[in-house]
Design a protein around this motif. Structure first.
Motif, PDB file in Angstrom:
ATOM      1  N   SER A 112       0.806  -1.212   0.000  1.00 32.76           N
ATOM      2  CA  SER A 112       0.000   0.000   0.000  1.00 32.76           C
ATOM      3  C   SER A 112       0.846   1.271   0.000  1.00 32.76           C
ATOM      4  O   SER A 112       0.340   2.355  -0.317  1.00 32.76           O
ATOM      5  N   ASP A 113       2.123   1.160   0.352  1.00 36.08           N
ATOM      6  CA  ASP A 113       2.990   2.338   0.358  1.00 36.08           C
ATOM      7  C   ASP A 113       3.585   2.630  -1.019  1.00 36.08           C
ATOM      8  O   ASP A 113       4.201   3.678  -1.222  1.00 36.08           O
ATOM      9  N   VAL A 114       3.404   1.717  -1.970  1.00 36.62           N
ATOM     10  CA  VAL A 114       3.928   1.900  -3.327  1.00 36.62           C
ATOM     11  C   VAL A 114       2.837   2.536  -4.184  1.00 36.62           C
ATOM     12  O   VAL A 114       1.711   2.040  -4.235  1.00 36.62           O
ATOM     13  N   ILE A 115       3.164   3.622  -4.880  1.00 35.87           N
ATOM     14  CA  ILE A 115       2.163   4.320  -5.685  1.00 35.87           C
ATOM     15  C   ILE A 115       2.416   4.188  -7.191  1.00 35.87           C
ATOM     16  O   ILE A 115       1.586   4.615  -7.988  1.00 35.87           O
ATOM     17  N   ALA A 116       3.537   3.593  -7.562  1.00 39.84           N
ATOM     18  CA  ALA A 116       3.800   3.325  -8.975  1.00 39.84           C
ATOM     19  C   ALA A 116       4.758   2.148  -9.078  1.00 39.84           C
ATOM     20  O   ALA A 116       5.745   2.093  -8.351  1.00 39.84           O
ATOM     21  N   PHE A 166      -1.505   9.946  -8.826  1.00 44.08           N
ATOM     22  CA  PHE A 166      -1.296  10.629 -10.106  1.00 44.08           C
ATOM     23  C   PHE A 166      -2.026  11.964 -10.114  1.00 44.08           C
ATOM     24  O   PHE A 166      -1.482  12.994 -10.521  1.00 44.08           O
ATOM     25  N   GLU A 167      -3.273  11.958  -9.642  1.00 46.31           N
ATOM     26  CA  GLU A 167      -4.057  13.190  -9.598  1.00 46.31           C
ATOM     27  C   GLU A 167      -3.484  14.171  -8.580  1.00 46.31           C
ATOM     28  O   GLU A 167      -3.486  15.384  -8.799  1.00 46.31           O
ATOM     29  N   GLN A 168      -2.984  13.651  -7.470  1.00 48.86           N
ATOM     30  CA  GLN A 168      -2.463  14.510  -6.405  1.00 48.86           C
ATOM     31  C   GLN A 168      -1.292  15.360  -6.879  1.00 48.86           C
ATOM     32  O   GLN A 168      -1.154  16.522  -6.485  1.00 48.86           O
ATOM     33  N   VAL A 169      -0.441  14.779  -7.741  1.00 52.02           N
ATOM     34  CA  VAL A 169       0.723  15.544  -8.227  1.00 52.02           C
ATOM     35  C   VAL A 169       0.422  16.313  -9.501  1.00 52.02           C
ATOM     36  O   VAL A 169       1.301  16.962 -10.061  1.00 52.02           O
ATOM     37  N   GLY A 170      -0.818  16.230  -9.977  1.00 52.37           N
ATOM     38  CA  GLY A 170      -1.210  17.025 -11.134  1.00 52.37           C
ATOM     39  C   GLY A 170      -0.991  16.370 -12.480  1.00 52.37           C
ATOM     40  O   GLY A 170      -1.036  17.048 -13.516  1.00 52.37           O
ATOM     41  N   GLY A 171      -0.768  15.048 -12.497  1.00 52.89           N
ATOM     42  CA  GLY A 171      -0.578  14.348 -13.763  1.00 52.89           C
ATOM     43  C   GLY A 171       0.728  14.701 -14.441  1.00 52.89           C
ATOM     44  O   GLY A 171       1.699  15.128 -13.801  1.00 52.89           O
ATOM     45  N   TYR A 172       0.753  14.538 -15.747  1.00 47.77           N
ATOM     46  CA  TYR A 172       1.958  14.853 -16.522  1.00 47.77           C
ATOM     47  C   TYR A 172       2.096  16.366 -16.697  1.00 47.77           C
ATOM     48  O   TYR A 172       1.102  17.077 -16.881  1.00 47.77           O
ATOM     49  N   ASP A 173       3.320  16.836 -16.642  1.00 45.99           N
ATOM     50  CA  ASP A 173       3.618  18.238 -16.910  1.00 45.99           C
ATOM     51  C   ASP A 173       3.722  18.416 -18.424  1.00 45.99           C
ATOM     52  O   ASP A 173       4.639  17.890 -19.065  1.00 45.99           O
ATOM     53  N   TRP A 185       7.848  10.648 -12.268  1.00 45.59           N
ATOM     54  CA  TRP A 185       8.354   9.762 -11.210  1.00 45.59           C
ATOM     55  C   TRP A 185       9.018  10.576 -10.112  1.00 45.59           C
ATOM     56  O   TRP A 185       8.852  10.264  -8.929  1.00 45.59           O
ATOM     57  N   LEU A 186       9.759  11.606 -10.482  1.00 43.14           N
ATOM     58  CA  LEU A 186      10.421  12.435  -9.471  1.00 43.14           C
ATOM     59  C   LEU A 186       9.401  13.143  -8.591  1.00 43.14           C
ATOM     60  O   LEU A 186       9.595  13.262  -7.376  1.00 43.14           O
ATOM     61  N   ARG A 187       8.304  13.588  -9.166  1.00 50.84           N
ATOM     62  CA  ARG A 187       7.267  14.245  -8.365  1.00 50.84           C
ATOM     63  C   ARG A 187       6.489  13.230  -7.526  1.00 50.84           C
ATOM     64  O   ARG A 187       6.148  13.500  -6.370  1.00 50.84           O
ATOM     65  N   LEU A 188       6.211  12.065  -8.094  1.00 48.83           N
ATOM     66  CA  LEU A 188       5.513  11.031  -7.327  1.00 48.83           C
ATOM     67  C   LEU A 188       6.354  10.528  -6.162  1.00 48.83           C
ATOM     68  O   LEU A 188       5.818  10.185  -5.095  1.00 48.83           O
ATOM     69  N   LYS A 193       6.246   5.596  -2.424  1.00 48.54           N
ATOM     70  CA  LYS A 193       7.340   4.764  -2.909  1.00 48.54           C
ATOM     71  C   LYS A 193       7.117   4.312  -4.356  1.00 48.54           C
ATOM     72  O   LYS A 193       5.985   4.138  -4.809  1.00 48.54           O
ATOM     73  N   LEU A 194       8.232   4.105  -5.046  1.00 47.90           N
ATOM     74  CA  LEU A 194       8.238   3.563  -6.399  1.00 47.90           C
ATOM     75  C   LEU A 194       8.891   2.190  -6.357  1.00 47.90           C
ATOM     76  O   LEU A 194       9.756   1.924  -5.522  1.00 47.90           O
ATOM     77  N   ALA A 195       8.488   1.308  -7.264  1.00 51.77           N
ATOM     78  CA  ALA A 195       9.038  -0.046  -7.282  1.00 51.77           C
ATOM     79  C   ALA A 195       9.014  -0.589  -8.699  1.00 51.77           C
ATOM     80  O   ALA A 195       8.389  -0.016  -9.603  1.00 51.77           O
ATOM     81  N   ASN A 196       9.692  -1.686  -8.885  1.00 54.89           N
ATOM     82  CA  ASN A 196       9.659  -2.438 -10.135  1.00 54.89           C
ATOM     83  C   ASN A 196       9.502  -3.913  -9.826  1.00 54.89           C
ATOM     84  O   ASN A 196      10.064  -4.402  -8.839  1.00 54.89           O
ATOM     85  N   LEU A 197       8.756  -4.606 -10.650  1.00 57.26           N
ATOM     86  CA  LEU A 197       8.773  -6.057 -10.636  1.00 57.26           C
ATOM     87  C   LEU A 197       9.928  -6.478 -11.529  1.00 57.26           C
ATOM     88  O   LEU A 197      10.049  -5.987 -12.656  1.00 57.26           O
ATOM     89  N   SER A 198      10.770  -7.353 -11.040  1.00 57.86           N
ATOM     90  CA  SER A 198      11.987  -7.683 -11.774  1.00 57.86           C
ATOM     91  C   SER A 198      11.713  -8.479 -13.048  1.00 57.86           C
ATOM     92  O   SER A 198      12.485  -8.414 -14.007  1.00 57.86           O
ATOM     93  N   GLU A 199      10.621  -9.201 -13.095  1.00 57.30           N
ATOM     94  CA  GLU A 199      10.317 -10.034 -14.264  1.00 57.30           C
ATOM     95  C   GLU A 199       9.958  -9.166 -15.464  1.00 57.30           C
ATOM     96  O   GLU A 199       9.214  -8.185 -15.335  1.00 57.30           O
ATOM     97  N   PRO A 200      10.459  -9.486 -16.664  1.00 57.69           N
ATOM     98  CA  PRO A 200      10.037  -8.747 -17.868  1.00 57.69           C
ATOM     99  C   PRO A 200       8.550  -8.962 -18.137  1.00 57.69           C
ATOM    100  O   PRO A 200       8.104 -10.086 -18.339  1.00 57.69           O
TER     101      PRO A 200
END
Length: 321
Positions: A112-116, A166-173, A185-188, A193-200
């Motif tokens: 729940s702490d990951v937003i993207a 996404f809405e909180q930071v105003g979407g894309y600039d 990503w820098l604004r989010l 938190k940001l994360a990646n799933l390692s699997e392609p």
């Protein structure tokens, strides 16, 4: 109708001939509770008609037509129509793996702490032949460190975001024509938190023009601006960022790089194809000697190494991947 869990955001400008495969890869997801908002950004090819046919057959797909405005405004337009709890990016020339949404939704629901969350990539060439995988970091702190260096630490077309964040930071600039994902990503990262799933989880299609000097220069200029703004927001001096200099390549250099990448990954026939493409692009360059020598060292006959590749062989390599 109940709101879907996932809203897919796709912007298309002259997406043929890869567009059908991209849309069908979403239809083939094992996680089926999604809607797909496709903004046709003033295409002059058959993209709009193609999307319309899929929208008629599948009520989860929605076509939005507009004059050409560019990728960033198009994605914001799509996001304003989205009803899902999660926003998933998808490009018109890529192919999503069947379990992409299933895995990303499960991950975001369990963290729940990951937003993207992004994912690894299987890199493919314009023909869809495999070149190799791109490994991504799963650790938030490493991702942030890479982002502040201007690196694409969370691959944009693999991203799934929490819609509220996404809405909180105003979407894309919309001042960013390129590197709009890096800025986002820098604004989010300031609110979660940001994360990646390692699997392609996506086949990412590379194109020669996206790496050559004109496009690369614009990309890096936007990246410099995104990173500089991020440092300013946290009250730190902006570093020199000299590594974000223009590193554009010629077509011949791109093909040689692809050949080396494919060879390292074991796709010898694909490597041979791009070695030959590199020779055709710059026939008098001595830079081809190294990759040709490596190919001949992989038990290929001399005629196979130095003559045009067999298209059936490259197709077999893609199927094997």
């Amino acid at each position: 109708m109940a709101n879907p869990i996932v809203s897919v955001l796709m912007a298309v400008h002259n997406g043929m001939p890869h567009l059908p495969l991209a849309i069908e890869s979403i239809q083939q997801q094992t996680f089926a509770d999604w809607e797909m908002i496709v903004v046709d950004d003033g295409s002059t090819d058959e993209s709009a008609n193609c999307i319309a046919k899929y929208a008629v057959a599948d009520r989860r797909i929605h076509l939005v037509r507009q004059s050409n405005q560019g990728l960033t405004p198009s994605l914001n337009h799509a996001s304003k129509l989205a009803r899902g709890s999660f926003l998933a990016r998808m490009d018109a020339d890529d192919v999503a793996m069947p379990t992409r949404f299933e895995q990303q939704v499960a991950f975001l629901c369990n963290h729940s702490d990951v937003i993207a969350a992004g994912a690894g990539l299987l890199l493919i060439d314009p023909d869809g032949d495999p070149l190799g995988t791109q490994v991504v970091s799963a650790d938030h702190d490493q991702i942030i460190q890479q982002l502040f260096q201007g690196q694409g630490a969370l691959p944009h077309p693999t991203a799934m975001m929490v819609a509220e964040a996404f809405e909180q930071v105003g979407g894309y600039d919309e001042s960013f024509t390129k590197a709009q994902d890096l800025d986002l990503w820098l604004r989010l990262s300031a609110i979660g938190k940001l994360a990646n799933l390692s699997e392609p989880l996506l086949q990412y299609r590379l194109h020669v023009n996206s790496i050559t000097s004109r496009h690369r220069s614009e990309q890096l200029e936007c990246a410099r601006r995104a990173v500089a703004a991020a440092y300013q927001r946290i009250g730190q001096d902006v570093p020199l960022l000299s590594h974000l200099s223009d590193r554009g390549q010629t077509a011949s250099q791109v093909y040689r790089r692809w050949a080396r990448m494919a060879l390292k990954s074991g796709f010898v026939d694909v490597a041979r194809k791009h070695a030959w493409n590199g020779i055709k692009a710059s026939p008098w360059s001595l830079s081809h000697v190294g990759i040709v020598a490596k190919l001949m060292g992989h038990a290929l006959s001399p005629s196979a190494s130095l003559s045009p590749p067999n298209s059936d062989a490259t197709a077999q390599a893609a199927r094997a991947a």
